[in-house]
Design a protein around this motif. Sequence first.
Motif, PDB file in Angstrom:
ATOM      1  N   ALA A 187      47.410  35.868  40.441  1.00 49.12           N
ATOM      2  CA  ALA A 187      48.455  36.787  40.907  1.00 49.12           C
ATOM      3  C   ALA A 187      47.646  37.952  41.674  1.00 49.12           C
ATOM      4  CB  ALA A 187      49.391  37.330  39.815  1.00 49.12           C
ATOM      5  N   PHE A 188      46.766  38.499  41.075  1.00 52.95           N
ATOM      6  CA  PHE A 188      46.055  39.559  41.659  1.00 52.95           C
ATOM      7  C   PHE A 188      45.405  39.314  43.185  1.00 52.95           C
ATOM      8  CE2 PHE A 188      41.623  41.617  42.376  1.00 52.95           C
ATOM      9  CZ  PHE A 188      42.084  43.038  42.807  1.00 52.95           C
ATOM     10  N   GLU A 189      44.886  38.138  43.362  1.00 56.23           N
ATOM     11  CA  GLU A 189      44.154  37.551  44.545  1.00 56.23           C
ATOM     12  C   GLU A 189      45.112  37.401  45.469  1.00 56.23           C
ATOM     13  OE1 GLU A 189      41.556  33.575  45.877  1.00 56.23           O
ATOM     14  OE2 GLU A 189      41.295  34.448  43.772  1.00 56.23           O
ATOM     15  N   GLN A 190      46.401  36.684  45.080  1.00 58.22           N
ATOM     16  CA  GLN A 190      47.202  36.484  46.351  1.00 58.22           C
ATOM     17  C   GLN A 190      48.067  37.929  46.657  1.00 58.22           C
ATOM     18  OE1 GLN A 190      47.914  33.140  47.506  1.00 58.22           O
ATOM     19  NE2 GLN A 190      45.970  33.226  46.757  1.00 58.22           N
ATOM     20  N   ALA A 191      48.033  38.749  45.740  1.00 59.45           N
ATOM     21  CA  ALA A 191      48.755  39.935  46.273  1.00 59.45           C
ATOM     22  C   ALA A 191      47.806  40.600  47.166  1.00 59.45           C
ATOM     23  CB  ALA A 191      48.816  40.915  44.880  1.00 59.45           C
ATOM     24  N   MET A 192      46.303  40.525  46.890  1.00 59.24           N
ATOM     25  CA  MET A 192      45.633  41.083  47.961  1.00 59.24           C
ATOM     26  C   MET A 192      45.762  40.488  49.212  1.00 59.24           C
ATOM     27  SD  MET A 192      44.056  43.702  46.630  1.00 59.24           S
ATOM     28  CE  MET A 192      42.680  43.770  48.129  1.00 59.24           C
ATOM     29  N   GLN A 193      45.659  39.169  49.207  1.00 57.64           N
ATOM     30  CA  GLN A 193      45.838  38.305  50.305  1.00 57.64           C
ATOM     31  C   GLN A 193      47.212  38.660  51.221  1.00 57.64           C
ATOM     32  OE1 GLN A 193      43.578  36.291  51.597  1.00 57.64           O
ATOM     33  NE2 GLN A 193      42.330  36.139  49.830  1.00 57.64           N
ATOM     34  N   ALA A 194      48.129  38.831  50.584  1.00 55.34           N
ATOM     35  CA  ALA A 194      49.269  39.258  51.020  1.00 55.34           C
ATOM     36  C   ALA A 194      49.450  40.667  51.594  1.00 55.34           C
ATOM     37  CB  ALA A 194      50.705  39.028  50.032  1.00 55.34           C
ATOM     38  N   GLY A 195      48.546  41.561  51.256  1.00 59.68           N
ATOM     39  CA  GLY A 195      48.465  42.925  51.602  1.00 59.68           C
ATOM     40  C   GLY A 195      49.585  43.489  50.799  1.00 59.68           C
ATOM     41  N   GLU A 196      49.802  43.033  49.686  1.00 61.14           N
ATOM     42  CA  GLU A 196      50.638  43.824  48.673  1.00 61.14           C
ATOM     43  C   GLU A 196      49.941  44.473  47.790  1.00 61.14           C
ATOM     44  OE1 GLU A 196      54.029  44.090  48.932  1.00 61.14           O
ATOM     45  OE2 GLU A 196      54.257  42.429  50.299  1.00 61.14           O
ATOM     46  N   PHE A 197      49.359  45.760  48.200  1.00 62.80           N
ATOM     47  CA  PHE A 197      48.348  46.525  47.396  1.00 62.80           C
ATOM     48  C   PHE A 197      49.010  47.186  45.987  1.00 62.80           C
ATOM     49  CE2 PHE A 197      46.849  46.639  51.699  1.00 62.80           C
ATOM     50  CZ  PHE A 197      45.717  45.807  51.690  1.00 62.80           C
ATOM     51  N   GLU A 198      49.997  47.710  46.096  1.00 66.18           N
ATOM     52  CA  GLU A 198      50.629  48.253  45.221  1.00 66.18           C
ATOM     53  C   GLU A 198      50.913  47.161  43.919  1.00 66.18           C
ATOM     54  OE1 GLU A 198      54.286  50.428  45.946  1.00 66.18           O
ATOM     55  OE2 GLU A 198      53.301  51.803  47.327  1.00 66.18           O
ATOM     56  N   ALA A 199      51.302  45.954  44.069  1.00 69.08           N
ATOM     57  CA  ALA A 199      51.598  45.051  43.233  1.00 69.08           C
ATOM     58  C   ALA A 199      50.017  44.652  42.757  1.00 69.08           C
ATOM     59  CB  ALA A 199      52.210  43.889  43.895  1.00 69.08           C
ATOM     60  N   ALA A 200      49.175  44.655  43.844  1.00 72.85           N
ATOM     61  CA  ALA A 200      47.761  44.304  43.044  1.00 72.85           C
ATOM     62  C   ALA A 200      47.110  45.239  42.157  1.00 72.85           C
ATOM     63  CB  ALA A 200      46.849  44.251  44.433  1.00 72.85           C
ATOM     64  N   VAL A 201      47.434  46.489  42.506  1.00 74.21           N
ATOM     65  CA  VAL A 201      47.172  47.625  41.518  1.00 74.21           C
ATOM     66  C   VAL A 201      47.812  47.520  40.095  1.00 74.21           C
ATOM     67  CG1 VAL A 201      47.288  50.046  40.836  1.00 74.21           C
ATOM     68  CG2 VAL A 201      46.530  49.310  43.095  1.00 74.21           C
ATOM     69  N   SER A 202      48.815  46.914  40.145  1.00 74.61           N
ATOM     70  CA  SER A 202      50.043  46.773  38.899  1.00 74.61           C
ATOM     71  C   SER A 202      49.271  45.635  38.083  1.00 74.61           C
ATOM     72  CB  SER A 202      51.409  46.512  39.269  1.00 74.61           C
ATOM     73  OG  SER A 202      51.363  45.357  39.709  1.00 74.61           O
ATOM     74  N   PHE A 203      48.714  44.586  38.851  1.00 75.21           N
ATOM     75  CA  PHE A 203      48.359  43.356  37.865  1.00 75.21           C
ATOM     76  C   PHE A 203      47.012  43.720  37.385  1.00 75.21           C
ATOM     77  CE2 PHE A 203      50.543  40.760  41.369  1.00 75.21           C
ATOM     78  CZ  PHE A 203      51.788  40.647  40.551  1.00 75.21           C
ATOM     79  N   LEU A 204      46.485  44.691  37.763  1.00 77.39           N
ATOM     80  CA  LEU A 204      44.852  45.092  37.181  1.00 77.39           C
ATOM     81  C   LEU A 204      45.014  45.586  35.808  1.00 77.39           C
ATOM     82  CD1 LEU A 204      43.085  47.171  40.037  1.00 77.39           C
ATOM     83  CD2 LEU A 204      42.886  44.758  39.568  1.00 77.39           C
ATOM     84  N   GLN A 205      46.106  45.882  35.411  1.00 81.01           N
ATOM     85  CA  GLN A 205      46.265  46.238  33.833  1.00 81.01           C
ATOM     86  C   GLN A 205      46.115  45.140  32.940  1.00 81.01           C
ATOM     87  OE1 GLN A 205      50.358  47.523  32.614  1.00 81.01           O
ATOM     88  NE2 GLN A 205      50.981  46.608  34.631  1.00 81.01           N
ATOM     89  N   HIS A 206      46.124  43.877  33.489  1.00 79.32           N
ATOM     90  CA  HIS A 206      45.943  42.739  32.742  1.00 79.32           C
ATOM     91  C   HIS A 206      44.816  41.929  32.770  1.00 79.32           C
ATOM     92  CE1 HIS A 206      50.637  42.574  32.420  1.00 79.32           C
ATOM     93  NE2 HIS A 206      50.638  42.657  33.388  1.00 79.32           N
ATOM     94  N   LEU A 207      43.995  42.644  33.656  1.00 78.29           N
ATOM     95  CA  LEU A 207      42.600  42.126  33.655  1.00 78.29           C
ATOM     96  C   LEU A 207      41.497  42.925  32.917  1.00 78.29           C
ATOM     97  CD1 LEU A 207      42.714  41.464  37.682  1.00 78.29           C
ATOM     98  CD2 LEU A 207      43.227  39.969  36.155  1.00 78.29           C
ATOM     99  N   ASN A 208      40.304  42.352  32.760  1.00 80.54           N
ATOM    100  CA  ASN A 208      39.207  43.061  31.988  1.00 80.54           C
ATOM    101  C   ASN A 208      38.122  43.028  32.766  1.00 80.54           C
ATOM    102  OD1 ASN A 208      38.077  40.603  31.397  1.00 80.54           O
ATOM    103  ND2 ASN A 208      39.488  40.408  29.815  1.00 80.54           N
ATOM    104  N   PHE A 209      36.888  43.497  32.162  1.00 81.56           N
ATOM    105  CA  PHE A 209      35.574  43.916  33.070  1.00 81.56           C
ATOM    106  C   PHE A 209      35.194  42.315  33.340  1.00 81.56           C
ATOM    107  CE2 PHE A 209      30.985  43.322  32.606  1.00 81.56           C
ATOM    108  CZ  PHE A 209      30.619  44.311  33.347  1.00 81.56           C
ATOM    109  N   GLU A 210      35.510  41.453  32.423  1.00 84.04           N
ATOM    110  CA  GLU A 210      34.651  40.053  32.873  1.00 84.04           C
ATOM    111  C   GLU A 210      35.180  39.492  34.005  1.00 84.04           C
ATOM    112  OE1 GLU A 210      34.442  37.499  29.125  1.00 84.04           O
ATOM    113  OE2 GLU A 210      35.851  39.071  28.420  1.00 84.04           O
ATOM    114  N   HIS A 211      36.781  39.787  34.460  1.00 78.91           N
ATOM    115  CA  HIS A 211      37.384  39.404  35.808  1.00 78.91           C
ATOM    116  C   HIS A 211      36.368  40.019  36.930  1.00 78.91           C
ATOM    117  CE1 HIS A 211      40.826  38.657  33.039  1.00 78.91           C
ATOM    118  NE2 HIS A 211      40.609  37.470  33.577  1.00 78.91           N
ATOM    119  N   VAL A 212      35.802  41.200  36.692  1.00 87.54           N
ATOM    120  CA  VAL A 212      34.982  41.591  38.022  1.00 87.54           C
ATOM    121  C   VAL A 212      33.841  40.639  38.604  1.00 87.54           C
ATOM    122  CG1 VAL A 212      33.587  43.425  38.640  1.00 87.54           C
ATOM    123  CG2 VAL A 212      35.389  44.046  37.119  1.00 87.54           C
TER     124      VAL A 212
END
Length: 850
Positions: A336-361
């Motif tokens: 979801a984060f990757e597709q939000a970035m591809q769509a240019g939906e940056f606010e949505a992308a920021v909101s998805f980060l709360q569900h990710l952790n260090f390993e995802h980097v």
Amino acid sequence: MTAMTPCPDRPGLLPRLSSTHVSRRSLSEPLLASEARVKLLCAPAGSGKSALFAECFLQAPAECRLHWLPLAGAALDAAQLCECLAQALGLPVTDEASLSAHLARLQTPTWLFLDDYCRVPNPELDQLLDRLLNASSPALHLWLNGRRRPHCNWPRLLLDDELYEFDAKALVFGVEDVQQFLSHLPGPLAARTAREVIQRSGGWCAGVRISLLERCEWARRHAAPGRPGTLLDYLQYELFGTLTPELAQAWRVLAHLPRFNARLCEHLFGDTVGAECLPLLRDLGCFIEPWEASSDWLQIFPPLARLVRDEPWPQGRSWHRRACQWFAAEQDWPMAFEQAMQAGEFEAAVSFLQHLNFEHVLQRSNAQLLLNLHDQQDEALSLGTAQSVGLVTTALMFAGRFEQAEVCIEQLIKFMPQPLACLQRQLIGRWQVLRGWLLHLRGEGEQAREHFLQAQASLDPDAWALRVLCLIGQTQQALLNGELASAQWINRQALCLARAHGSLVFEGLLELDHAQILEQRGAPHRADHLLGAVQALLDKPGQDFCALLGRIALRRGRLALRMGLDEQAKEHFQAGLETGLRNQDKQVLYGFLGKASLAANQGDYGEAFMQLRDAERIMQQRYIPDTVYRGVLLQTSCQFWLQQGRPELAHEVLTRVLRHFHGPQAKQAPPATLELIPRLEYLLILTEVYLQRAQEPQARLKDMIVQAQRREMHGLETELYLALAEVAWLSADRGHARSLMEEGLQRVACWRAQQALHELRLRQPELLRWIESAEPVEQAAVLAEETVLSQRELEVLELIAQGHSNQQIAEQLFISLHTVKTHSRRIHSKLGVQRRTQAVAKAKFMGVMN
């Protein structure tokens, strides 16, 4: 080939092979040897189906009657196919009944090749084919290839052992196959070009051919290449030209997605179209294949997907937005984060980060996406969560953008105070960990260590990821201080914690540090075995740890270079460099340095300095502080200048660089170059000797050797011994130089330090020639380099000397307990001893180990 070609009934329909065709006997021989009367091959366009069948056609036994029927994928009806078959077989009648009767009466072995069977679903045609197969004589062997699998009663034929269905994956070319096309080139160039072609084409036959025409280095320099865009033209004609506009659009959308399944297609294209398009695209052979060996997920063949993604796509944002909605509903947050970035939906992308952790980097292209998010939403990031700020900061430090990382870290203060004391403590702990890592990477060791210790004391047990980051930082601090035993102890603590939580990312990072410990202790071979096992653990279907695998490749390249395995090192450096550049990893620096050293080993200093300039350019383009790269770049440059006989230039630079690592404001070396400062120091001593300015150079080197021995840094110790021998040689102290070289050669063999010996040879070729011409030293060198023990036996003996049990040795070397015992018996036999302690003492006396 023509000598094996029987005269067919209709020479005008003889299949023609390309003038560049290379026989693929490994594929044709199983087909020719099979006694099944139906050979079926289904694969997408350009896979080499017709060429393989033509090769079999031209090698058919002389007693066979051959018929080649090129159908060109046409959508025939049943009557038209009967007419084509009758004409190919030379029959005067064309109705199905007469054709079936003729096929049933065949006595002479007959091979009928149907090339490029109907490409679109055609039940009438498939049923006719099924009836003809049921009625035909065993003397008829049908060879059928096409893009789709006809709907016939294949299970019955398979159970009757009458069907040989060829695996389309076997048609994919490998590096060795492509090298056959490049036999006119020198071996190394042919291998490099073949790897480039495979990387671009994925081994797809048409892609290989087009790459050789227009894309590869050899074609650009030596051939008349096809015009740019040939692959796109091919795709337009062979794929899009056969699809309806709706299916063509669906295929383009799917090519822009990393993975997809039927449910996602229904969401994207609607219940009706979405449910129908995916099965239809697969049935039409549209380059759709399983994603990472998954039973549910699919992907477009990656080389073609990359090609399509490079083209402008104005409608892309809306499709990525739809995909983002679906992945978010499925709680697949990384996608979801990757597709939000591809769509240019940056606010949505920021909101998805709360569900990710260090390993995802360090998974997929997330590091690059996080950097893009920072560049797009710098100030808005503070409106997210402390977790999102932490992830972006981690990506910035991974890329070496320290100034921006510092600004990002300070944004954490905006989340204070927290409503609960425990939350406040966790937020402060997060700040301390990130701040500690920033200081650590900047070379400010004392402050970094203090932050790590304070954070570790305050973090709750459930904040295990932050605790592991603290331990990794402390491990690297201990390494930089030469405290290898402490580093290993901390590393093992962290590894247990990471494994307890099933974290492959942390396990990989920790094993990278473990490999540095082994490398410092003079066991690069064991370090390479360890990283090879970690690479195999990470590089599995369904996982994408490309950023971490890039770092592992770079480290394995350095280990191979240290051991004198230049070809192996070249492959690792190239793989790590390509991956690191894609992920903006600051450690691509070491890929350039490795390639520069390999070029210098061949005497190509022009290429070596070009690699160093490329490294500096990349570092500056990405705003990476010069503390990360300047010291090691200049150390490598000075090494090359000494090999070229330019000590004046080297002396000036070394004197200037060392000021940054000495004195009250001294910086630590970058974590990835633990030996940087002592290397700078002994190179400075060498330049002073060359310029006749040295004061007690041998005493200074001996002090460094004692310090390296005390710290068990045997790789550095070997380099220092060779430098000491070089100083004795330059001082005309031949006897001392000989004895030092004997000790140095023994250490080179024992600690696998062939690169250090090679660098000495480049600086002082006369010294090595003199040593090799002296009989006593030559015998010592042979004893050192060709010991009575094999490499694996030496590895076992080293672990025995460290007090490990047989079971522990088996676990560390990834071999069975029985194999360890076998090696032990052979060691005892070769050394003429009875016990383990005797074996260690005898080996040390012989100079096999220290």
